[in-house]
Design an enzyme around this catalytic site. Structure first.
Site, PDB file in Angstrom:
ATOM      1  N   LYS A  60      -2.253   9.131  -2.103  1.00 51.10           N
ATOM      2  CA  LYS A  60      -3.106   8.636  -3.190  1.00 51.10           C
ATOM      3  C   LYS A  60      -2.215   7.916  -4.202  1.00 51.10           C
ATOM      4  O   LYS A  60      -1.087   8.363  -4.477  1.00 51.10           O
ATOM      5  CB  LYS A  60      -3.808   9.824  -3.836  1.00 51.10           C
ATOM      6  CG  LYS A  60      -4.823   9.485  -4.906  1.00 51.10           C
ATOM      7  CD  LYS A  60      -5.527  10.759  -5.387  1.00 51.10           C
ATOM      8  CE  LYS A  60      -6.590  10.512  -6.431  1.00 51.10           C
ATOM      9  NZ  LYS A  60      -7.290  11.749  -6.833  1.00 51.10           N
ATOM     10  N   SER A 135     -12.198  11.628  -6.501  1.00 51.22           N
ATOM     11  CA  SER A 135     -11.520  10.366  -6.665  1.00 51.22           C
ATOM     12  C   SER A 135     -10.550  10.014  -5.540  1.00 51.22           C
ATOM     13  O   SER A 135     -10.128   8.866  -5.435  1.00 51.22           O
ATOM     14  CB  SER A 135     -10.758  10.380  -7.986  1.00 51.22           C
ATOM     15  OG  SER A 135      -9.749  11.378  -7.971  1.00 51.22           O
ATOM     16  N   SER A 159     -11.683  16.387  -6.567  1.00 56.18           N
ATOM     17  CA  SER A 159     -11.331  15.098  -5.969  1.00 56.18           C
ATOM     18  C   SER A 159     -10.713  15.135  -4.589  1.00 56.18           C
ATOM     19  O   SER A 159     -10.576  14.086  -3.965  1.00 56.18           O
ATOM     20  CB  SER A 159     -10.393  14.335  -6.892  1.00 56.18           C
ATOM     21  OG  SER A 159     -11.144  13.703  -7.883  1.00 56.18           O
TER      22      SER A 159
END
Ligand code: GLN
Length: 472
Positions: A60, A135, A159
């Site tokens: 990420k 996310s 997330s």
């Protein structure tokens, strides 16, 4: 993780898959093609060993890496190059993993859909007209689409678990303090935790064995020793007590989420676990508490991005002063959702409102922790949905932030309590002719990841996992 092939073959296959499907997914914000291939060659030449030798992985884009960019999907950090590598990432590199790229996310990890990104939304591999969850949506989509077998995400309020649920994969958020946060760009420091996205529970256990552990560079990192996560995976769950909160059977759940949840309960009963109905009375207050605590911490953490110390600097016009520089830089650098959180956070921390909002939220947070403690005095884990609904259409909730926040009902309380939790694929919802994955969530007492993974693995063994590859 598949070891069918040597490092260069595995990395080549990963990059080929990425090139063929990423144009439809927008899961990656940066790809290290030549570097990853060179790393793979070097790994093969040196016969590099390690639990993840030659395995292609993705990160990420809020995880610092000493090469490439670390953007947090924000214009504020669009050109930011980190001078150092996050501890968790370094541990994966040391274990032999090869980084193929950085994945898309909601800006600064604020969001539940992976739409709040300066690079545009990521799309769900099961139905590209839908969101992958957020996310860590880019990481989840990359794993679900078979680009990499492992990606790291971060989980402040769900997330990792929520996108795992929407993409039909396994997402683990370890206990707060289990994985070092050094090199994870902070969103809400008392809630943030790095987690794993994989296709199987065993891969999650393997990756967690590598990244967990004390780190002197993170003062909140725990000294608690890490037990063997892989050994107990195949021990049956017979005799274990699983708590099912009454509040998790809400009418607000999508009918297919409710059905998949009931089926998961039935599966565990068949496996010999005892199901205990419990109350988590504060579950419904989790959203309100979380959306005070998280923005409060975010407003403080993001103060450093002012165009001078860090981040995008606006061009000034004649007559502009220092205030204009801050104001213009932050207005241009941060997207609308991040600005909303900063305003919310500064408001709840401002004098006169601090007690009414922030302190009250902290009290709710303590009560939530006590609720879980009470349940764990008698039960080994909690079973509940990961998300009240399957993946929704891109754009559907963008203009209604509250509707988006309500999607986090089952995940945020766990971060407030600092507990480990994971989402595992449990079935499908049938929506407009498409099959959309639905996960269920397991929550464990602090530092009890080994048993949580075992409970998850037994479910995985007992259920049909054959339909788990999306046709993207
Ligand atoms: N959806 C939640 C939020 O927007 C959680 C995000 C996260 O875990 N990083 O804050």
């Amino acid at each position: 993780m598949s070891r069918a092939g040597n490092a260069p073959e595995l990395v080549r296959a990963s990059i080929d898959r990425l090139k063929s499907v990423n144009p439809r997914l927008n899961a990656f914000v940066e790809v290290f093609e030549s570097r990853a291939l060179a790393d793979a060659q070097a790994s093969a030449i040196n016969s590099k060993r390690g639990p993840l030798a030659g395995i292609p992985i993705a990160l990420k884009d809020n995880l610092c890496l000493a090469y490439g960019k670390t953007t947090c999907a924000s214009n504020m950090l669009r050109n930011y190059e980190s001078p150092y590598t996050a501890t968790a990432v370094q541990k994966l590199i040391d274990a032999g993993a090869i980084i193929v790229g950085k994945t898309n996310m909601d800006e600064f990890a604020m969001g539940s859909s992976c739409e709040h990104s300066c690079f545009g939304p990521t799309f769900n591999p099961w139905d590209v007209s839908r969101i992958p969850g957020g996310s860590s949506g880019g990481s989840a989509a990359a794993v679900a689409a078979g680009i990499v077998p492992l990606a790291l995400g971060s989980d402040t309020g769900g997330s990792v678990r929520q996108p795992a649920s929407h993409c039909g994969i396994v997402g683990v958020k370890p206990t707060y303090g289990r994985v070092s946060r050094y090199g994870l760009v902070a969103y809400a420091s008392s809630l943030d935790q790095i987690g794993t996205l994989t296709r199987t529970v065993e891969d999650a256990a393997l990756a967690l064995s590598v990244i967990c552990g004390h780190d002197p560079l993170d003062t909140t990192s725990s000294q608690e020793p890490l037990p063997d996560l892989l050994g107990p995976l195949n021990t049956p769950v017979e005799g274990l007590k699983l708590a099912v909160p009454r509040q998790a059977r809400s009418d607000a759940n999508h009918p297919d989420v409710a059905r998949v949840f009931d089926e998961a309960i039935a599966t565990y009963k068949q496996l010999g676990a005892t199901i205990v109905d419990v109350d988590l009375p504060l579950l419904d207050h989790g959203i309100a508490a979380y959306y005070i605590v998280a923005p409060a911490e975010a407003s403080s953490n993001l103060a450093r991005f002012d165009g001078i110390r860090y981040g995008h600097r606006a061009k000034l016009e004649q007559g502009d002063d220092l205030f204009d520089l801050y104001c213009k830089s932050r207005s241009e650098g941060f997207g609308p959702e991040v600005q909303r959180r900063i305003m919310l956070g500064t408001h709840v921390l401002s004098s006169g409102y601090y007690d009414a909002y922030y302190n009250t939220a902290l009290k709710v947070r303590r009560r939530i922790k006590q609720d879980f403690d009470r349940v764990f005095a008698d039960c080994h884990a909690v079973l509940m949905p990961a998300s009240p609904s399957p993946a929704w259409k891109v754009g559907e909730k963008l203009s209604d932030p509250l509707a988006m926040y309500l999607e986090d009902i089952y995940t945020v309380t766990i971060n407030l309590a600092g507990l480990p939790a994971m989402s595992i694929p449990a079935g499908f919802a049938s929506v407009e002719g498409k099959q959309l994955p639905v996960g269920v969530q397991l929550v464990s007492p602090a530092f009890d990841e080994a048993r949580m993974l075992r409970i998850a693995r037994q479910f995985e063994r007992a259920t049909d996992q054959s339909a788990r590859t999306p046709n993207v």
